[in-house]
Design a protein around this motif. Structure first.
Motif, PDB file in Angstrom:
ATOM      1  N   LYS A  29       7.930   4.765  15.445  1.00  0.00           N
ATOM      2  CA  LYS A  29       7.808   4.842  16.711  1.00  0.00           C
ATOM      3  C   LYS A  29       8.609   4.991  17.720  1.00  0.00           C
ATOM      4  O   LYS A  29       7.504   6.035  18.783  1.00  0.00           O
TER       5      LYS A  29
ATOM      6  N   ASN B  93      -3.710   8.856   6.518  1.00  0.00           N
ATOM      7  CA  ASN B  93      -2.908   8.747   7.383  1.00  0.00           C
ATOM      8  C   ASN B  93      -3.736  10.356   7.430  1.00  0.00           C
ATOM      9  O   ASN B  93      -3.647  11.278   8.619  1.00  0.00           O
TER      10      ASN B  93
ATOM     11  N   TYR C 241       0.944  -0.935  -0.279  1.00  0.00           N
ATOM     12  CA  TYR C 241       0.117  -0.108   0.025  1.00  0.00           C
ATOM     13  C   TYR C 241       0.677   1.580  -0.321  1.00  0.00           C
ATOM     14  O   TYR C 241       0.670   2.386  -0.648  1.00  0.00           O
ATOM     15  N   ILE C 242       2.009   1.257   0.264  1.00  0.00           N
ATOM     16  CA  ILE C 242       3.785   2.300   0.490  1.00  0.00           C
ATOM     17  C   ILE C 242       3.829   1.042  -1.089  1.00  0.00           C
ATOM     18  O   ILE C 242       4.559   0.450  -0.705  1.00  0.00           O
TER      19      ILE C 242
ATOM     20  N   GLY D 297       6.677  -2.937  12.121  1.00  0.00           N
ATOM     21  CA  GLY D 297       6.534  -2.244  11.115  1.00  0.00           C
ATOM     22  C   GLY D 297       6.472  -2.617  10.228  1.00  0.00           C
ATOM     23  O   GLY D 297       7.211  -4.116   9.685  1.00  0.00           O
ATOM     24  N   VAL D 298       5.419  -2.443   9.091  1.00  0.00           N
ATOM     25  CA  VAL D 298       4.935  -3.063   7.572  1.00  0.00           C
ATOM     26  C   VAL D 298       6.173  -3.049   7.026  1.00  0.00           C
ATOM     27  O   VAL D 298       5.827  -3.511   5.519  1.00  0.00           O
TER      28      VAL D 298
ATOM     29  N   GLN E 162       9.403   2.305   8.961  1.00  0.00           N
ATOM     30  CA  GLN E 162       8.168   2.085   9.058  1.00  0.00           C
ATOM     31  C   GLN E 162       8.395   2.678  10.632  1.00  0.00           C
ATOM     32  O   GLN E 162       8.086   3.301  11.616  1.00  0.00           O
ATOM     33  N   SER E 163       6.711   1.614  11.630  1.00  0.00           N
ATOM     34  CA  SER E 163       6.060   1.855  12.660  1.00  0.00           C
ATOM     35  C   SER E 163       7.630   2.308  13.944  1.00  0.00           C
ATOM     36  O   SER E 163       7.187   2.042  15.216  1.00  0.00           O
TER      37      SER E 163
ATOM     38  N   TYR F 190       5.862  13.187  10.025  1.00  0.00           N
ATOM     39  CA  TYR F 190       5.155  12.140  10.197  1.00  0.00           C
ATOM     40  C   TYR F 190       6.329  10.844   9.375  1.00  0.00           C
ATOM     41  O   TYR F 190       6.388   9.535   9.347  1.00  0.00           O
TER      42      TYR F 190
HETATM   43  N1  GLU Z   1       4.390   4.468   7.648  1.00  0.00           N
HETATM   44  C1  GLU Z   1       3.010   3.390   8.049  1.00  0.00           C
HETATM   45  C2  GLU Z   1       2.007   3.747   8.058  1.00  0.00           C
HETATM   46  O1  GLU Z   1       1.478   4.781   8.343  1.00  0.00           O
HETATM   47  C3  GLU Z   1       3.631   2.749   9.560  1.00  0.00           C
HETATM   48  C4  GLU Z   1       2.937   1.349   9.422  1.00  0.00           C
HETATM   49  C5  GLU Z   1       3.255   0.625  10.450  1.00  0.00           C
HETATM   50  O2  GLU Z   1       4.991   0.698   9.881  1.00  0.00           O
HETATM   51  O3  GLU Z   1       2.753  -0.558  10.736  1.00  0.00           O
HETATM   52  O4  GLU Z   1       0.952   3.505   7.208  1.00  0.00           O
END
Ligand code: GLU
Length: 305
Positions: free
Chosen positions: A67, A165, A27-28, A258-259, A63-64, A189
């Protein structure tokens, strides 16, 4: 000490050819170009011994997992008032869900789902003059690694397709829980998510959560002991989207996925371990990463329970 190298080699070769029923996140769009066969593992102990197998030295999009880093810097700068803006409860919902925000009046359930991390980015923008540069400098300092970088292509790819997002950030702003300009918050972000690291770099950067005595090269603590304990607690209860219970049940360590297919797990007072395998299960967590860590904590009796 356990013979970590032998243990990770043996689990790795057991799992290498196991059929992976997961799917690479596309999806990315830029993430869809990653070879699904990448598979790497690295463990770093609190006395900085490092053991790796497979593709542990290849960079990937964390990715996540970023966070944890944005939360750490925000917690350092904002202190306990941070929890007025974001809660610490498991969401039991997918990482990109908008559902609970309506009922919770724009206060995200926790900092490890997208909504929570977007609010944390907003808090950082209020504190920093140059958020992207200062956040990167923070990551470089705590890992003593000047090689860390954002991946411009991944950031732009997500920016173009980040519809949920974008919706989420607007929705939270309607409740007054985003203080800065929407464009600035989302841009920051997306860049934080695009950070690239290897398994080895990832297992090193989180040593501050494993080691109570951790200080940076410049002699600074990253968090107080109490703050580090709290971040580990949120990782245990909220680090794997709506599969956080399952991860605690099967692996038994605080951690975050992370995705991009990475998972980092922390054993307080002992080590950090990272697994990378890009195919994700239905809940968005690395299929082989979960399997690997389950076998690893079983073989080493290193669940925290
Ligand atoms: N950049 C991804 C998003 O915002 C991170 C999601 C993830 O790794 O959980 O969809």
């Amino acid at each position: 000490m356990e013979n970590y190298q032998k243990i990770i080699n043996s689990i790795y070769s057991n799992l290498k050819n196991v059929t992976d029923t997961g799917k690479v996140a596309d999806y990315i769009p830029e993430l869809g170009n990653i070879s699904p066969d990448n598979f790497g593992v690295n463990i770093t102990t609190i006395d900085k011994k490092s053991f790796g197998v497979g593709d542990f030295n290849k960079k990937f999009s964390i990715q996540s997992i970023s966070k944890i880093l944005t939360l750490t810097l925000a917690y350092q700068l904002e202190g306990e008032t941070l929890w007025k803006r974001v809660d610490v409860e498991p969401s039991g919902n997918p990482f990109n869900s908008l559902l609970q925000l309506e009922a919770d009046l724009g206060i995200p359930r926790n900092p490890f789902i997208n909504a929570g991390a977007i609010v944390v980015c907003d808090v950082l923008i209020s504190h920093l003059q140059n958020p992207k540069d200062e956040f990167l400098a923070f990551c470089r300092e705590i890992s003593n690694n000047n090689e860390l970088k954002y991946n411009e292509k991944v950031a732009q790819s997500e920016k173009k397709t980040g519809y949920r997002n974008i919706a989420m950030c607007n929705f939270i702003k309607s409740f007054g829980n985003i203080k800065n300009d929407i464009e600035d918050v989302l841009d920051f972000y997306f860049y934080t998510c695009s950070l690239e690291m290897t398994c080895q770099e990832l297992s090193q950067i989180f040593l501050f959560l494993a080691n109570d005595d951790f200080i940076t090269q410049r002699g600074k603590r990253v968090l107080t002991m109490s703050q580090a304990k709290r971040i580990n607690a949120i990782l245990l209860t909220c680090g794997f989207y709506d599969e956080s219970g399952e991860f605690a049940f099967r692996v038994g360590l605080p951690g975050k996925s992370g995705v991009g297919g990475g998972i980092v797990a922390i054993h307080p007072d002992e080590f950090c371990i990272t697994v990378w395998s890009p195919k994700l299960n239905k809940k968005g967590n690395s299929y082989k990463g979960m399997l690997f860590l389950e076998q690893f904590t079983t073989a080493t009796a290193s669940s925290i329970f």
